[in-house]
Design an enzyme around this catalytic site. Structure first.
Site, short mmCIF file in Angstrom:
data_model
loop_
_atom_site.label_atom_id
_atom_site.label_comp_id
_atom_site.label_asym_id
_atom_site.label_seq_id
_atom_site.Cartn_x
_atom_site.Cartn_y
_atom_site.Cartn_z
N HIS A 54 0.81 -1.21 0.00
CA HIS A 54 0.00 0.00 0.00
C HIS A 54 0.85 1.27 0.00
O HIS A 54 0.47 2.27 0.62
CB HIS A 54 -0.94 -0.01 1.20
CG HIS A 54 -1.92 -1.12 1.21
ND1 HIS A 54 -2.87 -1.28 0.23
CD2 HIS A 54 -2.09 -2.17 2.06
CE1 HIS A 54 -3.60 -2.37 0.48
NE2 HIS A 54 -3.13 -2.92 1.58
N GLU A 159 -6.95 -12.78 5.50
CA GLU A 159 -7.71 -11.58 5.21
C GLU A 159 -8.87 -11.84 4.24
O GLU A 159 -9.33 -10.93 3.56
CB GLU A 159 -6.79 -10.48 4.66
CG GLU A 159 -5.91 -10.94 3.51
CD GLU A 159 -4.89 -9.89 3.09
OE1 GLU A 159 -5.03 -8.72 3.47
OE2 GLU A 159 -3.96 -10.25 2.35
N ASP A 185 -9.79 -6.09 5.56
CA ASP A 185 -10.05 -6.89 4.37
C ASP A 185 -10.88 -8.12 4.69
O ASP A 185 -11.71 -8.54 3.88
CB ASP A 185 -8.72 -7.30 3.71
CG ASP A 185 -8.08 -6.15 2.95
OD1 ASP A 185 -8.80 -5.20 2.59
OD2 ASP A 185 -6.86 -6.21 2.70
#
Length: 268
Positions: A54, A159, A185
């Site tokens: 990210h 996740e 997530d």
């Protein structure tokens, strides 16, 4: 072999987990210079992880932060942007002492990550000499393989609903040290986006913690920066690796608090 910096740093994290102690981590996705490692050390963090999934960090920047971090005694992990073997190898060759693998859906996915992260006979990681983890010293390859296979941490992220369904099998994979729950997530995958305190989330943590206890593994907490009380509840249940927040969230929170404080003080 003389004990080198990063294996000893990484082993300290493993030792704390084995003693059922809390390991606190901060996430790096904003600050691109080695000062962030110093801040992590000063704040008392056991580890930091650089979030390549990210962020727009380069491998060069990642390597510099990793080397600064382990020289300060803070274990540097990297959340991968890709679980391709050649990418995992470059991250570890650059100085990371562990990896956090996202999007693990099955035991087969976890096994592939372990193979890429470990040297023979445990895996297929390609060997190069003069690694930063060994302070660029040269040693016999058999000694290097043994030392780094033992010290390198592999975290598999849980996740998704599929990963949760396979959590027992993933926890059983040799070479996986931590199952790291990406709570946001996971919520989205379960059809309850943003509902961090939903009973299904607690059930997911209980299930994962139970699976890890059976196999001598550990559980990590991610995505609960906005709900520290809930994180504390999961620690009470048995989770031990806690991602406390990002450098971006720390800076934003402190800046907002200071601006609000000064407005209040100067309002009169």
């Amino acid at each position: 072999m003389k004990e080198a910096a990063s294996p000893s740093v990484c082993n300290r994290v493993k030792e704390k987990l084995s003693r059922n102690e809390l390991v606190l981590s901060m996430t790096v996705r904003l600050v691109r210079t080695i000062e962030i490692a110093v801040l992590a050390k000063s704040a008392g963090f056991d580890s930091l992880y650089i979030d390549l999934e990210h962020s727009s960090f380069s491998l060069e920047t990642t390597s510099q932060i990793c080397m600064a971090s382990f020289n300060l005694g803070v274990a540097p992990f990297v959340r991968l942007a890709s679980t391709a073997p050649e990418y995992i190898g470059r991250v570890l060759d650059g100085g990371a002492v562990g990896i956090i693998a996202p999007h693990i859906q099955s035991a087969a996915d976890a096994e592939a990550v372990v193979r890429a992260a470990k040297y023979p006979p445990l895996g297929t990681r390609s060997f190069t000499g003069s690694l930063p983890q060994l302070e660029f010293r040269s040693y016999p390859s058999t000694e290097i393989f043994s030392a780094l296979n033992q010290s390198t941490v592999v975290m598999a992220m849980i996740e998704s609903a599929d990963a949760l369904d396979a959590v027992e099998e993933i926890a059983a994979v040799d070479g996986v040290d931590v199952l790291f729950i990406g709570t946001n997530d996971l919520c989205a995958s379960l059809g309850i986006p943003g509902q961090l305190d939903h009973p299904r989330v607690r059930e997911a943590y209980v299930r994962t913690i139970d699976a890890c206890r059976k196999r001598g593994k550990h559980v990590g907490i991610g995505g609960l920066v906005s709900n520290p009380k809930l994180a504390a509840e999961f620690v009470e249940l048995g989770a031990r690796y806690v991602s406390t927040g990002t450098d971006l969230s720390f800076l934003s929170s402190a800046a907002n608090a200071k601006a609000s404080q000064m407005r209040d003080l100067c309002a009169g």
